[in-house]
Design a protein around this motif. Sequence first.
Motif, PDB file in Angstrom:
ATOM      1  N   MET A   1       0.837  -1.193   0.000  1.00 26.69           N
ATOM      2  CA  MET A   1       0.000   0.000   0.000  1.00 26.69           C
ATOM      3  C   MET A   1       0.874   1.244   0.000  1.00 26.69           C
ATOM      4  N   TRP A   2       0.333   2.321  -0.596  1.00 27.58           N
ATOM      5  CA  TRP A   2       1.163   3.493  -0.767  1.00 27.58           C
ATOM      6  C   TRP A   2       1.256   4.371   0.454  1.00 27.58           C
ATOM      7  N   PHE A   3       0.477   4.140   1.501  1.00 23.18           N
ATOM      8  CA  PHE A   3       0.716   4.808   2.772  1.00 23.18           C
ATOM      9  C   PHE A   3       0.022   4.036   3.881  1.00 23.18           C
ATOM     10  N   MET A   4       0.413   4.352   5.124  1.00 23.31           N
ATOM     11  CA  MET A   4      -0.178   3.709   6.290  1.00 23.31           C
ATOM     12  C   MET A   4      -1.423   4.474   6.716  1.00 23.31           C
ATOM     13  N   MET A   5      -2.484   3.747   7.026  1.00 28.60           N
ATOM     14  CA  MET A   5      -3.740   4.369   7.419  1.00 28.60           C
ATOM     15  C   MET A   5      -3.783   4.597   8.921  1.00 28.60           C
ATOM     16  N   ASP A   6      -4.412   5.711   9.310  1.00 25.00           N
ATOM     17  CA  ASP A   6      -4.672   5.925  10.726  1.00 25.00           C
ATOM     18  C   ASP A   6      -5.711   4.910  11.194  1.00 25.00           C
ATOM     19  N   ALA A   7      -5.584   4.476  12.415  1.00 26.62           N
ATOM     20  CA  ALA A   7      -6.496   3.455  12.924  1.00 26.62           C
ATOM     21  C   ALA A   7      -7.832   4.043  13.362  1.00 26.62           C
ATOM     22  N   VAL A   8      -7.839   5.322  13.669  1.00 28.25           N
ATOM     23  CA  VAL A   8      -9.045   5.919  14.223  1.00 28.25           C
ATOM     24  C   VAL A   8      -9.406   7.162  13.425  1.00 28.25           C
ATOM     25  N   TYR A   9     -10.694   7.394  13.213  1.00 27.42           N
ATOM     26  CA  TYR A   9     -11.139   8.624  12.576  1.00 27.42           C
ATOM     27  C   TYR A   9     -12.390   9.090  13.299  1.00 27.42           C
ATOM     28  N   GLY A  10     -12.649  10.379  13.230  1.00 34.32           N
ATOM     29  CA  GLY A  10     -13.819  10.949  13.896  1.00 34.32           C
ATOM     30  C   GLY A  10     -15.072  10.820  13.067  1.00 34.32           C
ATOM     31  N   ASP A  11     -16.232  10.733  13.742  1.00 40.24           N
ATOM     32  CA  ASP A  11     -17.499  10.668  13.036  1.00 40.24           C
ATOM     33  C   ASP A  11     -17.749  11.915  12.205  1.00 40.24           C
ATOM     34  N   VAL A  12     -17.133  13.013  12.602  1.00 45.49           N
ATOM     35  CA  VAL A  12     -17.345  14.260  11.867  1.00 45.49           C
ATOM     36  C   VAL A  12     -16.900  14.142  10.423  1.00 45.49           C
ATOM     37  N   SER A  77      -7.128  17.455  -1.881  1.00 48.08           N
ATOM     38  CA  SER A  77      -5.677  17.650  -1.870  1.00 48.08           C
ATOM     39  C   SER A  77      -5.005  16.712  -2.865  1.00 48.08           C
ATOM     40  N   PRO A  78      -3.836  17.097  -3.403  1.00 48.51           N
ATOM     41  CA  PRO A  78      -3.149  16.270  -4.395  1.00 48.51           C
ATOM     42  C   PRO A  78      -2.827  14.868  -3.875  1.00 48.51           C
ATOM     43  N   PHE A  79      -2.904  13.912  -4.756  1.00 46.04           N
ATOM     44  CA  PHE A  79      -2.645  12.516  -4.418  1.00 46.04           C
ATOM     45  C   PHE A  79      -1.255  12.341  -3.811  1.00 46.04           C
ATOM     46  N   TYR A  80      -0.261  13.004  -4.397  1.00 46.60           N
ATOM     47  CA  TYR A  80       1.120  12.812  -3.944  1.00 46.60           C
ATOM     48  C   TYR A  80       1.439  13.582  -2.672  1.00 46.60           C
ATOM     49  N   SER A  81       0.482  14.366  -2.163  1.00 47.59           N
ATOM     50  CA  SER A  81       0.726  15.087  -0.912  1.00 47.59           C
ATOM     51  C   SER A  81      -0.007  14.451   0.266  1.00 47.59           C
ATOM     52  N   GLN A  82      -0.652  13.305   0.045  1.00 47.06           N
ATOM     53  CA  GLN A  82      -1.389  12.646   1.124  1.00 47.06           C
ATOM     54  C   GLN A  82      -0.436  12.284   2.265  1.00 47.06           C
ATOM     55  N   ASN A  83      -0.865  12.567   3.489  1.00 49.08           N
ATOM     56  CA  ASN A  83       0.004  12.342   4.649  1.00 49.08           C
ATOM     57  C   ASN A  83      -0.280  11.031   5.379  1.00 49.08           C
ATOM     58  N   GLY A  84      -1.178  10.217   4.840  1.00 49.94           N
ATOM     59  CA  GLY A  84      -1.414   8.910   5.435  1.00 49.94           C
ATOM     60  C   GLY A  84      -2.613   8.834   6.343  1.00 49.94           C
ATOM     61  N   SER A  85      -3.407   9.892   6.447  1.00 49.93           N
ATOM     62  CA  SER A  85      -4.552   9.876   7.360  1.00 49.93           C
ATOM     63  C   SER A  85      -5.840   9.509   6.640  1.00 49.93           C
ATOM     64  N   ILE A  86      -6.716   8.810   7.338  1.00 50.94           N
ATOM     65  CA  ILE A  86      -8.031   8.507   6.780  1.00 50.94           C
ATOM     66  C   ILE A  86      -8.825   9.789   6.597  1.00 50.94           C
ATOM     67  N   GLU A  87      -8.606  10.766   7.485  1.00 46.95           N
ATOM     68  CA  GLU A  87      -9.289  12.052   7.348  1.00 46.95           C
ATOM     69  C   GLU A  87      -8.956  12.708   6.007  1.00 46.95           C
TER      70      GLU A  87
END
Length: 350
Positions: A1-12, A77-87
């Motif tokens: 996978m191209w980045f690691m996902m955060d384990a938790v995200y807010g309902d917001v 936000s640009p695909f290549y600037s993703q920081n790895g967060s589900i948000e």
Amino acid sequence: MWFMMDAVYGDVAMKPSSGSSSITSMYVLGDSSVDCGDNTLFYPFLRHNLSLYPCDGSDTSLLPHLLAEHMGLPYASPFYSQNGSIEGLLQGVNFGSAQATIMNPISPSHQSLNQQLRQAFETVQLLQLQLGQETANHFIQSSLFYLSFGKDDYINLFLQNSSGLSPNYNGQKLAHILVEQMTHAIKTLYDANVRKIVCMGILPLGCTPRVLWEGENSRVGDGGSACEEEINELVVEYNIMLEDHIVDLNVQLADAHIIFCDVYQGIVDIITYPKDYGFKDVKSACCGLGKYGGMLGCVSVDMACQQVSAHVWWDFYNPTQSVNSLLAKSIWSGQPLSDICRPITIHELP
């Protein structure tokens, strides 16, 4: 996978935007109409004879960014600037890349429609893994997928170095190939549970500064808003064919809401009646050198004219923020450029 996902995200993150749109997020695929070069690896070194800056210093001048404002959404936000967060994924992603084409590019440094589709599908899969199949599918179905391709296919095959046709393609053959690939892309997105899609037509390339500069000794007169009609006819052929296929897809695909937006019609209306929309120069690029600013492209934003808002064109082939603002408002609400989106506007999406 191209980045690691955060384990938790807010309902917001899953709530609809505070605007009046029912759309929860926007995902963008396309060419320089959706990317200033920030999402194009090595773009500054691979610009060839195109402008280095396809927009006036910021992606806030681009049509999908301005449309997101009307929908009350954050800009993807640009695909290549993703920081790895589900948000970050839930806020939308821009897969677009300057000089991207529908057809597979000659240069491996440029992206294609198929490459961006793969990135989009990977993102959908990551959402499904993180949110669960049912929640992710509901989110994708309530998101808008924005497609803007074709301009660079015509520039590369028909307009680079000359306005003559490539020996391997005529206008109808090329339009058929491109539209078939766009149709396949829409069907593939539908199979991935995408239900809301907006497809941009190609703008009037025959009216752009680069084409006017190349054809100044033939069709372009000293006054008025003359365009290279032979080039425009090629674009119109593609646009008509694409819209016809979209009409059929809306019938064939259950629950699909696919919109065709005729930016050609909108920009031609602006060029024909510039004073009605507050424009003074419908021919010359704000940022460029030579007649019409079409000889040398915008290699630095410092070259730009003082009154950007008075110009229809920013550089060789791209409109100014003022034009994009009118298009965005019309795509959203149907005014002031009426009926450029069919069968409905973005605002009318369920």
